[in-house]
Design a protein around this motif. Sequence first.
Motif, PDB file in Angstrom:
ATOM      1  N   PRO A  59       0.817  -1.215   0.000  1.00 13.09           N
ATOM      2  CA  PRO A  59       0.000   0.000   0.000  1.00 13.09           C
ATOM      3  C   PRO A  59       0.853   1.268   0.000  1.00 13.09           C
ATOM      4  O   PRO A  59       0.461   2.279  -0.571  1.00 13.09           O
ATOM      5  N   GLU A  60       2.031   1.186   0.624  1.00  9.88           N
ATOM      6  CA  GLU A  60       2.914   2.352   0.631  1.00  9.88           C
ATOM      7  C   GLU A  60       3.278   2.716  -0.801  1.00  9.88           C
ATOM      8  O   GLU A  60       3.369   3.872  -1.174  1.00  9.88           O
ATOM      9  N   PRO A  94      -5.776   2.698   7.951  1.00  8.84           N
ATOM     10  CA  PRO A  94      -4.469   3.256   7.587  1.00  8.84           C
ATOM     11  C   PRO A  94      -4.407   3.667   6.118  1.00  8.84           C
ATOM     12  O   PRO A  94      -3.790   4.683   5.787  1.00  8.84           O
ATOM     13  N   MET A 172       2.202  11.677   8.162  1.00 11.62           N
ATOM     14  CA  MET A 172       2.761  10.353   7.967  1.00 11.62           C
ATOM     15  C   MET A 172       4.266  10.424   7.773  1.00 11.62           C
ATOM     16  O   MET A 172       4.770  11.261   7.043  1.00 11.62           O
ATOM     17  N   GLY A 173       4.961   9.553   8.451  1.00  5.84           N
ATOM     18  CA  GLY A 173       6.410   9.509   8.297  1.00  5.84           C
ATOM     19  C   GLY A 173       6.773   8.888   6.958  1.00  5.84           C
ATOM     20  O   GLY A 173       6.025   8.107   6.408  1.00  5.84           O
ATOM     21  N   GLU A 174       7.930   9.302   6.464  1.00  8.51           N
ATOM     22  CA  GLU A 174       8.427   8.627   5.263  1.00  8.51           C
ATOM     23  C   GLU A 174       8.841   7.226   5.678  1.00  8.51           C
ATOM     24  O   GLU A 174       9.608   7.047   6.603  1.00  8.51           O
ATOM     25  N   SER A 175       8.303   6.232   5.026  1.00 12.38           N
ATOM     26  CA  SER A 175       8.706   4.896   5.431  1.00 12.38           C
ATOM     27  C   SER A 175      10.102   4.660   4.892  1.00 12.38           C
ATOM     28  O   SER A 175      10.353   4.681   3.697  1.00 12.38           O
ATOM     29  N   LEU A 177      11.988   2.058   4.956  1.00 12.96           N
ATOM     30  CA  LEU A 177      12.243   0.630   5.083  1.00 12.96           C
ATOM     31  C   LEU A 177      13.505   0.261   4.328  1.00 12.96           C
ATOM     32  O   LEU A 177      13.654   0.581   3.167  1.00 12.96           O
ATOM     33  N   PRO A 178      14.411  -0.394   5.033  1.00  9.44           N
ATOM     34  CA  PRO A 178      15.606  -0.837   4.328  1.00  9.44           C
ATOM     35  C   PRO A 178      15.223  -1.813   3.219  1.00  9.44           C
ATOM     36  O   PRO A 178      14.405  -2.703   3.416  1.00  9.44           O
ATOM     37  N   TYR A 190       7.402 -15.735   2.147  1.00  6.52           N
ATOM     38  CA  TYR A 190       6.402 -14.699   2.346  1.00  6.52           C
ATOM     39  C   TYR A 190       5.055 -15.132   1.766  1.00  6.52           C
ATOM     40  O   TYR A 190       4.004 -14.995   2.407  1.00  6.52           O
TER      41      TYR A 190
ATOM     42  N   ASN B  13      -2.424 -10.840  13.484  1.00  6.86           N
ATOM     43  CA  ASN B  13      -1.044 -11.129  13.108  1.00  6.86           C
ATOM     44  C   ASN B  13      -0.070 -10.463  14.063  1.00  6.86           C
ATOM     45  O   ASN B  13       1.017 -10.967  14.315  1.00  6.86           O
ATOM     46  N   THR B  16       0.734 -12.511  16.940  1.00  8.04           N
ATOM     47  CA  THR B  16       1.673 -13.557  16.547  1.00  8.04           C
ATOM     48  C   THR B  16       3.105 -13.034  16.614  1.00  8.04           C
ATOM     49  O   THR B  16       3.998 -13.683  17.156  1.00  8.04           O
ATOM     50  N   TYR B  46       5.173   6.212  11.505  1.00 12.28           N
ATOM     51  CA  TYR B  46       6.345   5.452  11.079  1.00 12.28           C
ATOM     52  C   TYR B  46       6.308   5.185   9.567  1.00 12.28           C
ATOM     53  O   TYR B  46       7.173   4.510   9.024  1.00 12.28           O
ATOM     54  N   GLY B  47       5.267   5.694   8.914  1.00  8.80           N
ATOM     55  CA  GLY B  47       5.174   5.483   7.466  1.00  8.80           C
ATOM     56  C   GLY B  47       4.616   4.128   7.086  1.00  8.80           C
ATOM     57  O   GLY B  47       4.753   3.684   5.962  1.00  8.80           O
ATOM     58  N   VAL B  48       3.970   3.463   8.045  1.00 15.05           N
ATOM     59  CA  VAL B  48       3.466   2.117   7.773  1.00 15.05           C
ATOM     60  C   VAL B  48       1.965   2.152   7.466  1.00 15.05           C
ATOM     61  O   VAL B  48       1.194   2.755   8.196  1.00 15.05           O
ATOM     62  N   MET B  49       1.576   1.535   6.371  1.00 19.35           N
ATOM     63  CA  MET B  49       0.155   1.447   6.053  1.00 19.35           C
ATOM     64  C   MET B  49      -0.365   0.026   6.140  1.00 19.35           C
ATOM     65  O   MET B  49      -1.553  -0.218   6.224  1.00 19.35           O
ATOM     66  N   LYS B  50       0.520  -0.929   6.059  1.00 21.00           N
ATOM     67  CA  LYS B  50       0.055  -2.299   6.185  1.00 21.00           C
ATOM     68  C   LYS B  50       0.772  -2.949   7.362  1.00 21.00           C
ATOM     69  O   LYS B  50       1.992  -3.016   7.400  1.00 21.00           O
ATOM     70  N   LEU B  60      12.200   1.871  12.021  1.00 21.14           N
ATOM     71  CA  LEU B  60      11.332   0.897  11.362  1.00 21.14           C
ATOM     72  C   LEU B  60      12.186  -0.165  10.681  1.00 21.14           C
ATOM     73  O   LEU B  60      13.095   0.128   9.913  1.00 21.14           O
ATOM     74  N   ALA B  61      11.890  -1.426  11.015  1.00 20.58           N
ATOM     75  CA  ALA B  61      12.690  -2.495  10.440  1.00 20.58           C
ATOM     76  C   ALA B  61      11.896  -3.334   9.440  1.00 20.58           C
ATOM     77  O   ALA B  61      12.464  -3.977   8.561  1.00 20.58           O
ATOM     78  N   HIS B  62      10.574  -3.312   9.593  1.00 19.32           N
ATOM     79  CA  HIS B  62       9.784  -4.229   8.782  1.00 19.32           C
ATOM     80  C   HIS B  62       8.320  -3.793   8.781  1.00 19.32           C
ATOM     81  O   HIS B  62       7.839  -3.232   9.738  1.00 19.32           O
ATOM     82  N   ALA B  63       7.637  -4.059   7.663  1.00 24.42           N
ATOM     83  CA  ALA B  63       6.200  -3.760   7.627  1.00 24.42           C
ATOM     84  C   ALA B  63       5.496  -4.650   6.621  1.00 24.42           C
ATOM     85  O   ALA B  63       6.084  -5.079   5.632  1.00 24.42           O
ATOM     86  N   GLY B  64       4.237  -4.942   6.905  1.00 24.60           N
ATOM     87  CA  GLY B  64       3.408  -5.581   5.893  1.00 24.60           C
ATOM     88  C   GLY B  64       3.177  -7.064   6.045  1.00 24.60           C
ATOM     89  O   GLY B  64       2.296  -7.620   5.424  1.00 24.60           O
ATOM     90  N   SER B  65       3.965  -7.722   6.897  1.00 26.45           N
ATOM     91  CA  SER B  65       3.734  -9.161   7.048  1.00 26.45           C
ATOM     92  C   SER B  65       4.330  -9.641   8.362  1.00 26.45           C
ATOM     93  O   SER B  65       5.050  -8.904   9.025  1.00 26.45           O
ATOM     94  N   ARG B  71      14.574 -13.712  10.610  1.00 27.38           N
ATOM     95  CA  ARG B  71      14.806 -12.268  10.642  1.00 27.38           C
ATOM     96  C   ARG B  71      14.700 -11.741  12.074  1.00 27.38           C
ATOM     97  O   ARG B  71      15.460 -10.867  12.481  1.00 27.38           O
TER      98      ARG B  71
END
Lengths: 321, 78
Positions: A59-60, A94, A172-175, A177-178, A190, B13, B16, B46-50, B60-65, B71
């Motif tokens: 979604p991002e 969100p 909203m923060g800039e995500s 993500l590495p 996944y 989730n 979990t 944190y810029g997370v939508m999912k 932020l290290a991870h998002a979405g799952s 990890r």
Amino acid sequence: MTDPFAFLADLLVVRLLGLDMAQSLGGALHFFIEDTAKIFTLLALIVFVIGLFRSMMSPERVRKLIGGRRRIVAYPAAVGLGAVTPFCSCSSIPLFIGFLEAGIPLGVTMAFLIASPMINEIAVVILATSIGLQFAVIYVVTGLSVGLIGGLLIDGMKLERYVEDYVWKIRMGESALPDHPESWAERAAYAWGEVKSILKRLWLYVFIGIGIGAFLHGYVPQEFFTQYASVGNPFAVPLAVLIGIPLYGSATSVIPVAEALLAKGVPVGTVLALMMSIAALSLPEIIMLKQVIKTKLIAIFVGILAVAFIIVGYGFNFIFS
Amino acid sequence: MKDIKVLGGCCGNCDTVMKMFEAQAKALGVEIALEKVTDMAAILGYGVMKTPGVVIDGKLAHAGSVPSPSRIDAWLKE
């Protein structure tokens, strides 16, 4: 019949149990077994395959793709992306806030919210295999149109003031993500995770849908539907929409019900109206949206969709009769 | 002491992920301060939508799952 799922159901119901498929129990059981095998197999398969490519569709990322575009690009993009990105209703909040925060117009955001639950690749494949390609195409095209028109109407009515004030204040923060390297093994892991989480979330609804479909198939006589749900009854379509609004069911779980109704001779438009109203609108989603938009906008949102589904219903009943 | 936040709404989730962190931190003997963040404004901050998302020591290290156990191990050992 070369369909492996029908073959399996034949084997179990007719050969093993010795039931007559023309009778209620045999027919219902056959429907139940065939649809259970088919829907769960396809569901797992499709979710896995899509899961392999999912990281491209976060979604991002959608937000970045739509944000800052002109409406003429943003609308089709929102509806199209809504169709290929599945979100559980937990994600609608969100998403809603994130989109608005990116400067995406309210109408475009709503178009996305309408299209997303109604159309997804899982529902389309299962529709095409169990009901037919033509019906699947009609469903998708109408669903996209409803999303588009619904969004444009909400845009035209300038309803931004009915969005809760705090929503506009969220920044909203800039995500950041590495970008971790994604090997195929990681993607597969996944995708497998997605299969498990989606099945965990959906299985009960799918079973309920199949159960209702099997019951209609085996136990409700055709005459019932010819009497109450034929084209001749002008109340059938609005009633179907009204029944569907509070009900919560994913597009996938509604398919077996639609399949049974169509087989019983319920007109295409009426079935479409029911399916869309179950998939697009539900009480849990409305309660969820209540956190971000005021009651008046919710009423307008539900109203527009209800009217759209009724038009869809009458329209297709007219075309196909 | 690692400061770990799990960002999540309602999907289940997130619980979990919380349990995974608890169990693996215990197994590795790493001390953590685990917190669940459900406030939408904070999550979006944190810029997370999912969700679920994972924030480690403010980043932020991870998002979405649900992240894989390997990890989580890697984050804990960092």
